[in-house]
Design a protein around this motif. Structure first.
Motif, PDB file in Angstrom:
ATOM      1  N   TRP A 132      37.684 -30.278  26.250  1.00 25.60           N
ATOM      2  CA  TRP A 132      37.877 -30.164  27.699  1.00 25.60           C
ATOM      3  C   TRP A 132      36.556 -30.234  28.460  1.00 25.60           C
ATOM      4  N   ASN A 133      35.534 -29.524  27.969  1.00 21.43           N
ATOM      5  CA  ASN A 133      34.261 -29.445  28.685  1.00 21.43           C
ATOM      6  C   ASN A 133      33.217 -30.433  28.187  1.00 21.43           C
ATOM      7  N   GLY A 134      33.344 -30.884  26.956  1.00 23.00           N
ATOM      8  CA  GLY A 134      32.379 -31.815  26.396  1.00 23.00           C
ATOM      9  C   GLY A 134      31.183 -31.146  25.754  1.00 23.00           C
ATOM     10  N   ARG A 135      31.075 -29.809  25.871  1.00 22.25           N
ATOM     11  CA  ARG A 135      29.910 -29.103  25.348  1.00 22.25           C
ATOM     12  C   ARG A 135      30.223 -27.607  25.268  1.00 22.25           C
ATOM     13  N   ILE A 136      29.856 -26.978  24.141  1.00 20.94           N
ATOM     14  CA  ILE A 136      30.018 -25.535  23.999  1.00 20.94           C
ATOM     15  C   ILE A 136      28.788 -24.951  23.321  1.00 20.94           C
ATOM     16  N   GLU A 137      28.568 -23.664  23.547  1.00 21.74           N
ATOM     17  CA  GLU A 137      27.488 -22.939  22.882  1.00 21.74           C
ATOM     18  C   GLU A 137      28.122 -21.875  22.006  1.00 21.74           C
ATOM     19  N   THR A 138      27.812 -21.902  20.711  1.00 24.03           N
ATOM     20  CA  THR A 138      28.408 -20.976  19.753  1.00 24.03           C
ATOM     21  C   THR A 138      27.449 -20.808  18.577  1.00 24.03           C
ATOM     22  N   THR A 139      27.888 -20.067  17.562  1.00 26.00           N
ATOM     23  CA  THR A 139      27.034 -19.906  16.382  1.00 26.00           C
ATOM     24  C   THR A 139      27.049 -21.196  15.561  1.00 26.00           C
TER      25      THR A 139
ATOM     26  N   GLY B  89      30.931 -39.728  13.998  1.00 30.90           N
ATOM     27  CA  GLY B  89      29.680 -39.319  14.619  1.00 30.90           C
ATOM     28  C   GLY B  89      29.826 -39.095  16.106  1.00 30.90           C
ATOM     29  N   TYR B  90      30.926 -38.466  16.503  1.00 29.54           N
ATOM     30  CA  TYR B  90      31.203 -38.281  17.926  1.00 29.54           C
ATOM     31  C   TYR B  90      30.533 -37.036  18.492  1.00 29.54           C
ATOM     32  N   THR B  91      30.041 -36.157  17.628  1.00 34.62           N
ATOM     33  CA  THR B  91      29.465 -34.895  18.086  1.00 34.62           C
ATOM     34  C   THR B  91      28.026 -34.739  17.625  1.00 34.62           C
ATOM     35  N   ARG B  92      27.336 -33.827  18.288  1.00 37.51           N
ATOM     36  CA  ARG B  92      25.952 -33.525  17.931  1.00 37.51           C
ATOM     37  C   ARG B  92      25.778 -32.008  18.000  1.00 37.51           C
ATOM     38  N   ILE B  93      25.047 -31.459  17.035  1.00 32.56           N
ATOM     39  CA  ILE B  93      24.732 -30.027  17.020  1.00 32.56           C
ATOM     40  C   ILE B  93      23.239 -29.868  17.269  1.00 32.56           C
TER      41      ILE B  93
ATOM     42  N   PRO C   2      22.167 -17.202  14.343  1.00 31.39           N
ATOM     43  CA  PRO C   2      21.656 -18.522  14.724  1.00 31.39           C
ATOM     44  C   PRO C   2      22.652 -19.230  15.657  1.00 31.39           C
ATOM     45  N   MET C   3      22.198 -19.639  16.834  1.00 26.02           N
ATOM     46  CA  MET C   3      23.053 -20.249  17.846  1.00 26.02           C
ATOM     47  C   MET C   3      22.834 -21.757  17.876  1.00 26.02           C
ATOM     48  N   ALA C   4      23.853 -22.458  18.373  1.00 26.81           N
ATOM     49  CA  ALA C   4      23.766 -23.912  18.462  1.00 26.81           C
ATOM     50  C   ALA C   4      24.611 -24.385  19.650  1.00 26.81           C
ATOM     51  N   ILE C   5      24.259 -25.555  20.151  1.00 24.23           N
ATOM     52  CA  ILE C   5      25.044 -26.229  21.176  1.00 24.23           C
ATOM     53  C   ILE C   5      25.765 -27.382  20.486  1.00 24.23           C
ATOM     54  N   LEU C   6      27.060 -27.436  20.634  1.00 21.64           N
ATOM     55  CA  LEU C   6      27.863 -28.531  20.084  1.00 21.64           C
ATOM     56  C   LEU C   6      28.338 -29.361  21.265  1.00 21.64           C
ATOM     57  N   GLU C   7      28.015 -30.662  21.235  1.00 27.35           N
ATOM     58  CA  GLU C   7      28.395 -31.521  22.354  1.00 27.35           C
ATOM     59  C   GLU C   7      28.897 -32.859  21.860  1.00 27.35           C
ATOM     60  N   LEU C   8      29.720 -33.466  22.691  1.00 30.31           N
ATOM     61  CA  LEU C   8      30.225 -34.806  22.403  1.00 30.31           C
ATOM     62  C   LEU C   8      29.195 -35.817  22.880  1.00 30.31           C
ATOM     63  N   LEU C   9      28.998 -36.880  22.104  1.00 30.37           N
ATOM     64  CA  LEU C   9      28.039 -37.915  22.482  1.00 30.37           C
ATOM     65  C   LEU C   9      28.641 -38.881  23.464  1.00 30.37           C
TER      66      LEU C   9
ATOM     67  N   ALA D 234      30.097 -23.852  14.916  1.00 31.70           N
ATOM     68  CA  ALA D 234      29.897 -25.222  15.406  1.00 31.70           C
ATOM     69  C   ALA D 234      30.167 -26.240  14.308  1.00 31.70           C
ATOM     70  N   LYS D 235      29.734 -25.940  13.087  1.00 29.40           N
ATOM     71  CA  LYS D 235      29.958 -26.865  11.980  1.00 29.40           C
ATOM     72  C   LYS D 235      31.438 -27.002  11.648  1.00 29.40           C
ATOM     73  N   GLU D 236      32.185 -25.912  11.743  1.00 27.39           N
ATOM     74  CA  GLU D 236      33.623 -25.967  11.489  1.00 27.39           C
ATOM     75  C   GLU D 236      34.347 -26.712  12.607  1.00 27.39           C
ATOM     76  N   VAL D 237      33.983 -26.431  13.849  1.00 27.26           N
ATOM     77  CA  VAL D 237      34.638 -27.076  14.991  1.00 27.26           C
ATOM     78  C   VAL D 237      34.339 -28.569  14.994  1.00 27.26           C
ATOM     79  N   ARG D 238      33.135 -28.941  14.573  1.00 21.43           N
ATOM     80  CA  ARG D 238      32.772 -30.357  14.545  1.00 21.43           C
ATOM     81  C   ARG D 238      33.729 -31.154  13.676  1.00 21.43           C
ATOM     82  N   SER D 239      34.045 -30.646  12.484  1.00 20.05           N
ATOM     83  CA  SER D 239      34.925 -31.401  11.588  1.00 20.05           C
ATOM     84  C   SER D 239      36.331 -31.544  12.176  1.00 20.05           C
TER      85      SER D 239
END
Length: 160
Positions: free
Chosen positions: A26-33, A137-141, A153-160, A37-42
């Protein structure tokens, strides 16, 4: 299938992953652990791949002299699979938008997140795959360091 347990019971883990995946789409970008982020990416990559494969799969039907364009059975099944996993998010009303304008704008959209996947991300990433000759390869961490408080450890997960 191997997956991370995220230190939660299965019902809570599934709810967290569904919520984060819906928020990402929905937002194209989230901030999480990082681990979340690795689980949501898949999960997000699989849903976007499904949208890329099925976004333009339609069938033209003639009934009583009128022609209709409907979803093909495989596209309908893909939509239902997306609806089963993603939560429904309401469209936000604009600042200067009246109630009647908002209702008119959102009248034809029952599931906005699924429509965003099919109408926006499907064509976008299909074009990208045709141009670059690659799928996925639609996402980037992006790692952003430790969270204050518990040093997770925090990360930003976003759609490219």
């Amino acid at each position: 299938m191997a997956y991370r347990k995220l230190g939660r019971p299965s019902d809570q883990r599934k709810a967290i992953l569904r919520t984060l995946t819906t928020a990402l789409i929905w937002n194209g970008r989230i901030e999480t652990t990082e681990t979340r982020a690795k689980e949501v990416r898949s999960i997000a990559e699989k849903l976007i791949t499904l949208a890329v494969k099925e976004y333009d799969n339609t069938v033209t039907v003639t009934k009583n002299g009128e022609t209709y364009t409907n979803d093909a059975p495989s596209k309908l099944a893909a939509r239902r699979a997306m609806m089963a996993y993603l939560y429904d998010v309401k469209e936000t009303k604009g600042d200067k938008e009246s109630k009647s304008e908002y209702k008119a704008r959102t009248a034809d959209v029952n599931h906005p997140v699924v429509e965003k996947l099919m109408r926006e991300y499907g064509p976008k990433y299909a074009k990208r795959a045709a141009d670059l000759g690659q799928g996925g390869g639609y996402t980037r961490i992006i790692k952003i360091g430790a969270r204050r408080g518990d040093a997770a450890p925090m990360a930003i997960l976003e759609l490219l």
